[in-house]
Design a protein around this motif. Structure first.
Motif, PDB file in Angstrom:
ATOM      1  N   GLY A 143       0.824  -1.128   0.070  1.00  0.00           N
ATOM      2  CA  GLY A 143      -0.137   0.082  -0.030  1.00  0.00           C
ATOM      3  C   GLY A 143       0.910   1.186  -0.117  1.00  0.00           C
ATOM      4  N   GLY A 144       2.126   1.261   0.727  1.00  0.00           N
ATOM      5  CA  GLY A 144       2.776   2.510   1.047  1.00  0.00           C
ATOM      6  C   GLY A 144       3.489   2.769  -0.247  1.00  0.00           C
ATOM      7  N   GLU A 145       4.052   1.308  -1.110  1.00  0.00           N
ATOM      8  CA  GLU A 145       4.600   1.610  -2.310  1.00  0.00           C
ATOM      9  C   GLU A 145       3.627   2.063  -3.493  1.00  0.00           C
ATOM     10  OE1 GLU A 145       8.131  -1.717  -2.153  1.00  0.00           O
ATOM     11  OE2 GLU A 145       6.131  -2.199  -2.776  1.00  0.00           O
ATOM     12  N   GLN A 146       2.487   1.727  -3.428  1.00  0.00           N
ATOM     13  CA  GLN A 146       1.497   2.212  -4.338  1.00  0.00           C
ATOM     14  C   GLN A 146       1.352   3.745  -4.135  1.00  0.00           C
ATOM     15  OE1 GLN A 146      -1.935  -0.145  -3.434  1.00  0.00           O
ATOM     16  NE2 GLN A 146      -1.339  -1.829  -4.764  1.00  0.00           N
ATOM     17  N   GLN A 147       0.955   3.957  -3.016  1.00  0.00           N
ATOM     18  CA  GLN A 147       0.892   5.539  -2.782  1.00  0.00           C
ATOM     19  C   GLN A 147       2.221   6.423  -3.365  1.00  0.00           C
ATOM     20  OE1 GLN A 147      -1.849   7.218  -3.016  1.00  0.00           O
ATOM     21  NE2 GLN A 147      -2.450   7.638  -0.971  1.00  0.00           N
ATOM     22  N   ARG A 148       3.440   5.964  -3.170  1.00  0.00           N
ATOM     23  CA  ARG A 148       4.532   6.510  -3.521  1.00  0.00           C
ATOM     24  C   ARG A 148       4.575   6.718  -5.243  1.00  0.00           C
ATOM     25  NH1 ARG A 148       9.326   3.876  -0.789  1.00  0.00           N
ATOM     26  NH2 ARG A 148       7.928   2.234   0.025  1.00  0.00           N
ATOM     27  N   VAL A 149       4.108   5.590  -5.839  1.00  0.00           N
ATOM     28  CA  VAL A 149       4.029   5.643  -7.080  1.00  0.00           C
ATOM     29  C   VAL A 149       3.004   6.855  -7.554  1.00  0.00           C
ATOM     30  CG1 VAL A 149       3.338   4.429  -9.213  1.00  0.00           C
ATOM     31  CG2 VAL A 149       4.580   2.977  -7.374  1.00  0.00           C
ATOM     32  N   ALA A 150       1.963   6.909  -6.913  1.00  0.00           N
ATOM     33  CA  ALA A 150       0.720   7.744  -7.065  1.00  0.00           C
ATOM     34  C   ALA A 150       1.513   9.203  -6.812  1.00  0.00           C
ATOM     35  CB  ALA A 150      -0.453   7.708  -6.261  1.00  0.00           C
ATOM     36  N   VAL A 151       2.343   9.486  -5.864  1.00  0.00           N
ATOM     37  CA  VAL A 151       2.986  10.541  -5.736  1.00  0.00           C
ATOM     38  C   VAL A 151       3.935  10.989  -6.890  1.00  0.00           C
ATOM     39  CG1 VAL A 151       4.684  11.911  -4.333  1.00  0.00           C
ATOM     40  CG2 VAL A 151       2.907  10.362  -3.356  1.00  0.00           C
ATOM     41  N   ALA A 152       4.835  10.111  -7.315  1.00  0.00           N
ATOM     42  CA  ALA A 152       5.553  10.346  -8.630  1.00  0.00           C
ATOM     43  C   ALA A 152       4.688  10.800  -9.548  1.00  0.00           C
ATOM     44  CB  ALA A 152       6.459   9.186  -8.678  1.00  0.00           C
ATOM     45  N   ARG A 153       3.575  10.022  -9.858  1.00  0.00           N
ATOM     46  CA  ARG A 153       2.815  10.436 -10.884  1.00  0.00           C
ATOM     47  C   ARG A 153       2.220  11.734 -10.876  1.00  0.00           C
ATOM     48  NH1 ARG A 153      -2.614   7.038 -11.349  1.00  0.00           N
ATOM     49  NH2 ARG A 153      -3.058   8.314  -9.345  1.00  0.00           N
ATOM     50  N   ALA A 154       1.927  12.118  -9.669  1.00  0.00           N
ATOM     51  CA  ALA A 154       1.407  13.488  -9.482  1.00  0.00           C
ATOM     52  C   ALA A 154       2.659  14.536  -9.716  1.00  0.00           C
ATOM     53  CB  ALA A 154       0.796  13.840  -7.960  1.00  0.00           C
ATOM     54  N   LEU A 155       4.028  14.265  -9.459  1.00  0.00           N
ATOM     55  CA  LEU A 155       4.927  15.412  -9.581  1.00  0.00           C
ATOM     56  C   LEU A 155       5.505  15.275 -11.079  1.00  0.00           C
ATOM     57  CD1 LEU A 155       6.998  14.213  -6.476  1.00  0.00           C
ATOM     58  CD2 LEU A 155       5.727  16.435  -6.745  1.00  0.00           C
ATOM     59  N   ILE A 156       4.974  14.329 -12.093  1.00  0.00           N
ATOM     60  CA  ILE A 156       5.909  14.087 -13.189  1.00  0.00           C
ATOM     61  C   ILE A 156       6.003  15.498 -14.112  1.00  0.00           C
ATOM     62  CG2 ILE A 156       3.931  13.125 -14.490  1.00  0.00           C
ATOM     63  CD1 ILE A 156       7.456  11.930 -15.065  1.00  0.00           C
ATOM     64  N   ASN A 157       4.923  16.151 -14.132  1.00  0.00           N
ATOM     65  CA  ASN A 157       4.622  17.259 -14.849  1.00  0.00           C
ATOM     66  C   ASN A 157       5.233  18.665 -14.261  1.00  0.00           C
ATOM     67  OD1 ASN A 157       4.011  15.973 -17.290  1.00  0.00           O
ATOM     68  ND2 ASN A 157       1.892  16.472 -16.718  1.00  0.00           N
ATOM     69  N   ASP A 158       6.010  18.410 -12.909  1.00  0.00           N
ATOM     70  CA  ASP A 158       6.344  19.708 -12.386  1.00  0.00           C
ATOM     71  C   ASP A 158       5.103  20.660 -11.858  1.00  0.00           C
ATOM     72  OD1 ASP A 158       8.959  18.694 -12.425  1.00  0.00           O
ATOM     73  OD2 ASP A 158       9.285  19.670 -14.443  1.00  0.00           O
ATOM     74  N   PRO A 159       4.009  20.055 -11.283  1.00  0.00           N
ATOM     75  CA  PRO A 159       3.027  20.808 -11.056  1.00  0.00           C
ATOM     76  C   PRO A 159       3.298  22.123 -10.028  1.00  0.00           C
ATOM     77  CG  PRO A 159       2.686  18.833  -9.926  1.00  0.00           C
ATOM     78  CD  PRO A 159       3.894  18.662 -10.816  1.00  0.00           C
ATOM     79  N   LYS A 160       2.653  23.038 -10.112  1.00  0.00           N
ATOM     80  CA  LYS A 160       2.799  24.268  -9.036  1.00  0.00           C
ATOM     81  C   LYS A 160       1.902  23.819  -7.916  1.00  0.00           C
ATOM     82  CE  LYS A 160       4.859  26.978 -11.931  1.00  0.00           C
ATOM     83  NZ  LYS A 160       6.370  27.279 -11.742  1.00  0.00           N
TER      84      LYS A 160
END
Length: 219
Positions: A143-160
């Motif tokens: 579960g923790g690894e899945q959520q870290r993947v989701a964090v990486a996905r959220a960061l991929i486009n350098d959002p503000k």
């Protein structure tokens, strides 16, 4: 960074948001707490452009100097993809894709080249301690690894801005604590603004500011 004025939302005759005013600075970590039904998730969805506020001449939502309630659908979708990142309680990873592929998807939508995207996705996964998980699908991750993947996905486009809705609500206490600390590390490393709805009071109190919602407004 985020300026909201007189944000209102009705679902039929039910008034969920009753004129919310909000100002969030660049690089702040903001927590939003309150009882179930207070309007926290509705506010987060409107701030993240996933839902529309009621039309009102005195209502306004500006993110990074862009008045997003004035954008047409196509321009709004582009803004959301390039400027905003999202992390949910349930990671929303696509089960048929690997961790690396899941992280890459928003950047592919943006039109970034495959080589550039995969290089950046691997760097993010490395940063998050997942260098050994590139080729694993979600059902092979904790579960923790899945959520870290989701964090990486959220960061991929350098959002503000990163919006998170109960991001640790589905994690055990150790994984939740690690995720909470990660948000501060990310803010210090990449400079993003975080707006987080949570029922975790300990985490809420760690934020730069804790906002309390009650009956459709901030108090």
């Amino acid at each position: 960074m985020i300026k909201a004025k007189n944000i209102r939302k009705h679902y039929g005759k039910l008034e969920v948001l009753k004129g919310v005013d909000l100002h969030i600075k660049q690089g702040e970590i903001i927590s939003i707490v309150g009882a179930s039904g207070a309007g926290k998730t509705t506010l987060l969805q409107i701030l993240g452009s996933l839902d529309n506020m009621d039309k009102n001449p005195t209502s306004k939502l500006t993110i990074n100097d862009v008045e997003i309630n004035q954008l047409k659908d196509k321009a709004l979708a582009k803004f959301r993809n390039e400027q905003l990142g999202f992390i949910f309680q349930f990671h929303q990873l696509l089960p048929e894709f690997t961790a690396l592929e899941n992280v890459c998807i928003p950047a592919f939508i943006k039109g970034t080249s495959k080589k550039e995207v995969e290089t950046k996705a691997k760097k993010l996964l490395d940063f998050l301690g997942l260098s050994h998980r590139y080729d694993h699908k979600p059902d092979a991750l904790s579960g923790g690894e899945q959520q870290r993947v989701a964090v990486a996905r959220a960061l991929i486009n350098d959002p503000k801005v990163i919006y998170a809705d109960e991001p640790s609500g589905n994690l055990d206490s150790e994984s939740a604590e690690n995720l909470h600390q990660l948000f501060f590390t990310l803010r210090d490393t990449f400079g993003q603004t975080f707006v987080i709805v949570t029922h975790n009071n300990e985490f809420a109190n760690m934020a730069d500011r804790k906002l309390v919602m009650r009956d459709g407004n901030l108090i």
